[in-house]
Motif scaffolding. Structure first.
Motif, short mmCIF file in Angstrom:
data_model
loop_
_atom_site.label_atom_id
_atom_site.label_comp_id
_atom_site.label_asym_id
_atom_site.label_seq_id
_atom_site.Cartn_x
_atom_site.Cartn_y
_atom_site.Cartn_z
N MET A 145 0.84 -1.18 0.00
CA MET A 145 0.00 0.00 0.00
C MET A 145 0.88 1.24 0.00
N GLN A 146 0.37 2.26 -0.59
CA GLN A 146 1.10 3.50 -0.65
C GLN A 146 0.83 4.31 0.62
N ILE A 147 1.88 4.93 1.16
CA ILE A 147 1.73 5.92 2.21
C ILE A 147 1.31 7.20 1.52
N ALA A 148 0.21 7.81 1.95
CA ALA A 148 -0.30 8.98 1.24
C ALA A 148 -0.87 10.00 2.21
N ARG A 149 -0.85 11.25 1.82
CA ARG A 149 -1.41 12.35 2.60
C ARG A 149 -2.72 12.79 1.95
N VAL A 150 -3.77 12.90 2.74
CA VAL A 150 -5.02 13.45 2.22
C VAL A 150 -4.88 14.96 2.14
N VAL A 151 -5.06 15.51 0.93
CA VAL A 151 -4.86 16.95 0.76
C VAL A 151 -6.13 17.68 0.33
N GLY A 152 -7.18 16.96 -0.01
CA GLY A 152 -8.37 17.68 -0.45
C GLY A 152 -9.50 16.76 -0.81
N SER A 153 -10.48 17.33 -1.54
CA SER A 153 -11.66 16.54 -1.88
C SER A 153 -12.17 16.92 -3.26
N THR A 154 -13.04 16.06 -3.77
CA THR A 154 -13.56 16.18 -5.13
C THR A 154 -15.08 16.21 -5.10
N VAL A 155 -15.68 17.09 -5.87
CA VAL A 155 -17.12 17.07 -6.07
C VAL A 155 -17.39 16.65 -7.50
N ALA A 156 -18.25 15.62 -7.65
CA ALA A 156 -18.58 15.12 -8.98
C ALA A 156 -20.03 14.68 -8.97
N THR A 157 -20.91 15.50 -9.55
CA THR A 157 -22.34 15.17 -9.56
C THR A 157 -22.61 14.02 -10.53
N ILE A 158 -21.99 14.12 -11.69
CA ILE A 158 -22.19 13.07 -12.70
C ILE A 158 -21.15 11.99 -12.46
N LYS A 159 -21.63 10.83 -12.02
CA LYS A 159 -20.68 9.73 -11.78
C LYS A 159 -21.41 8.40 -11.86
N ASP A 160 -20.65 7.33 -11.90
CA ASP A 160 -21.25 5.99 -11.92
C ASP A 160 -22.22 5.86 -10.75
N ALA A 161 -23.39 5.28 -11.01
CA ALA A 161 -24.46 5.22 -10.01
C ALA A 161 -24.00 4.54 -8.73
N LYS A 162 -23.07 3.59 -8.85
CA LYS A 162 -22.63 2.86 -7.67
C LYS A 162 -21.75 3.71 -6.75
N LEU A 163 -21.37 4.91 -7.20
CA LEU A 163 -20.50 5.76 -6.40
C LEU A 163 -21.25 6.85 -5.65
N VAL A 164 -22.58 6.89 -5.80
CA VAL A 164 -23.35 7.91 -5.10
C VAL A 164 -23.13 7.76 -3.59
N GLY A 165 -22.79 8.85 -2.94
CA GLY A 165 -22.59 8.82 -1.50
C GLY A 165 -21.17 8.48 -1.07
N ARG A 166 -20.32 8.15 -2.03
CA ARG A 166 -18.94 7.83 -1.67
C ARG A 166 -18.12 9.12 -1.57
N GLU B 295 8.27 8.56 4.47
CA GLU B 295 8.15 7.99 5.81
C GLU B 295 7.99 9.07 6.88
N HIS B 296 8.21 10.32 6.51
CA HIS B 296 8.00 11.43 7.45
C HIS B 296 6.61 12.05 7.27
N GLY B 297 5.87 11.55 6.29
CA GLY B 297 4.54 12.07 6.05
C GLY B 297 4.52 13.25 5.09
N THR B 298 5.65 13.56 4.51
CA THR B 298 5.73 14.68 3.57
C THR B 298 5.18 14.25 2.21
N ALA B 299 4.21 15.01 1.72
CA ALA B 299 3.60 14.70 0.42
C ALA B 299 4.57 15.02 -0.70
N LEU B 300 4.80 14.04 -1.57
CA LEU B 300 5.77 14.22 -2.65
C LEU B 300 5.15 13.95 -4.03
N GLY B 301 4.12 13.12 -4.07
CA GLY B 301 3.61 12.67 -5.36
C GLY B 301 2.56 13.59 -5.95
#
Lengths: 96, 96, 96, 96, 96
Positions: free
Chosen positions: C1-22, C32-38
Motif C-alpha cells: 500500500m502507498q503511504i499517502a497524505r489526504v490533501v483535499g476533496s472532489t465534487v462530482a455530480t455526474i458519476k457511476d451510479a454505484k459511487l453515489v454517497g462515496r 516515511e516522514h509524512g511529507t507529500a511528494l507525489g
C-alpha cells in the motif's frame, strides 16, 4: 508482456506454502536486441527457462494463469522463451 | 516479484476490519545486492519477516492469494524471505 | 500500500451510479516522514479519513475489497489511517 | 488503453500451451500523431493487426477479455486498430 | 482514480466486437488545477463526458465495473465528471 533477460536465481526457504518447488528466477527488462536494461526482479519460471535466456514475462493477475502459478501469490511469470525478434523487417535478436 | 528490504513498521488503529491483526511492514525496493533504493511503501507480512530482512513482495491482486490476505483490501504482500541471490554465476546477496 | 497524505476533496455530480454517497478524497504519495511528494489523485475513503490525515491507499482490484467499494469502478481506496511509522528503529511520523 | 505502434513480431517455440497459435507482436507506446516513443514490449493480437498499424493495447487482466486470450497468461492485447485520432478539434493521425 | 482532461477522440472500425458503440476518448492526466500534464491515452466513456471535461479515470480491472464495460477488454474508464476540486482548503478547479 515484457521482453526480459534471465540473469540469475533466488533461494528462499521461508515462503508461501504454495510456492514450494517453484523456480524463482531473476530477470531484467531487455530491449529488442536482448540487452538487459531494467532493474532486477523475480519471476516464477513456467517454461523451464535458464540463465541467459531471453524470455517473455507476464505480470499481474495474468501471472497466475499457468498450471504452475494458479492461485499462488506471484505477480510475474516467465511464459515463453524467445527464439527471435524482428523489428521493422530486420531480425534484432536470434537465440544462439 | 519485487526484491525489497524491510525497513520498518506501521501502526494504524483505524483500518479495514479485515486487516485487524495483520502486520504492516514498511519496505523499499532493493537491488541484487540487497541495497534499498526505492521509496518506502507498506506490505502485509505473511511469512513472519522482520526489519532488516530481504524479501520478495507480490503486488496487485496476487497480494490477496495468501491465507492471511484473502479478500482483504491489500495490494502488496511479503510472500518469501530471501536466503540468497545469484546473478551471472556469482552470489550477490546472502542472508547473514 | 502507498503511504499517502489526504490533501483535499472532489465534487462530482455526474458519476457511476454505484459511487453515489462515496467520499472522493484527493491524496498524494508521501514519504516515511509524512511529507507529500507525489502527484494528486483521487481515492475513495472507507475509514472516515479527513484532510491532513496520513493514510494507506490500496490500488487496483484490491481497492474493491471493502464493503463500500465492492463491485464499483474505483481503483484506489483509503483503507487505514496511520498512527505512526517507524523506520530503522526510529519513529519518523506520529499522528498529532 | 495505450496508443501503440506495431513495430515487429516475436517467435517463441517454447511457450505456455494456451498460447499456441497466438500472434505475438512487438509494440511501442505512441503519441497522438502515431509516433512511437516507448520501449518495445509484446502484445497478443486479437484483431488481425500488422506491422505499421497504430493500435490500442489493453493491459493487465483486461488483456484476457477477448476470445483469443481468455484464461491465458498474457497481460497485453491489441483490441483495436486506430483509423484516426482527433485532439483539440484537429485530426492528429489518419490511417493511410 | 486519476484526474484527467478529455482532449479528443478515437475512431477505430476494427475492434473487439464487445466494444462496438463504445465512445473511446483521448485523455491526459491533469493536476489539481485541471492542467493536462500527462501523455495521451484512451479511455472508454461511461458518463457522457466530452472534450474539455475534467474527469476521473479508473484503470485496470476496475475499468470493467461499469454497465458499459463489463467483460470487455478495456483497462481505463471515465466514471465521473469533476465539478470542482479543493486542495488545502482552497478551490483549485471549478467546472465552467
Amino acid at each position: 508482456m515484457q521482453i526480459a533477460r534471465v540473469v540469475g536465481s533466488t533461494v528462499a526457504t521461508i515462503k508461501d506454502a504454495k510456492l514450494v518447488g517453484r523456480k524463482l528466477l531473476i530477470v531484467r527488462e531487455a530491449d529488442e536486441h536482448g540487452t538487459a536494461l531494467g532493474k532486477p526482479y523475480v519471476a516464477v519460471d513456467s517454461v523451464d527457462a535458464g540463465t541467459g535466456d531471453l524470455v517473455l514475462v507476464a505480470a499481474g493477475s495474468s501471472a497466475r494463469q499457468t498450471d504452475l502459478t494458479k492461485d499462488t501469490p506471484v505477480d510475474a511469470v516467465i511464459m515463453a522463451v524467445i527464439d527471435s525478434l524482428e523489428v521493422s523487417g530486420a531480425v534484432t535478436f536470434r537465440k544462439s
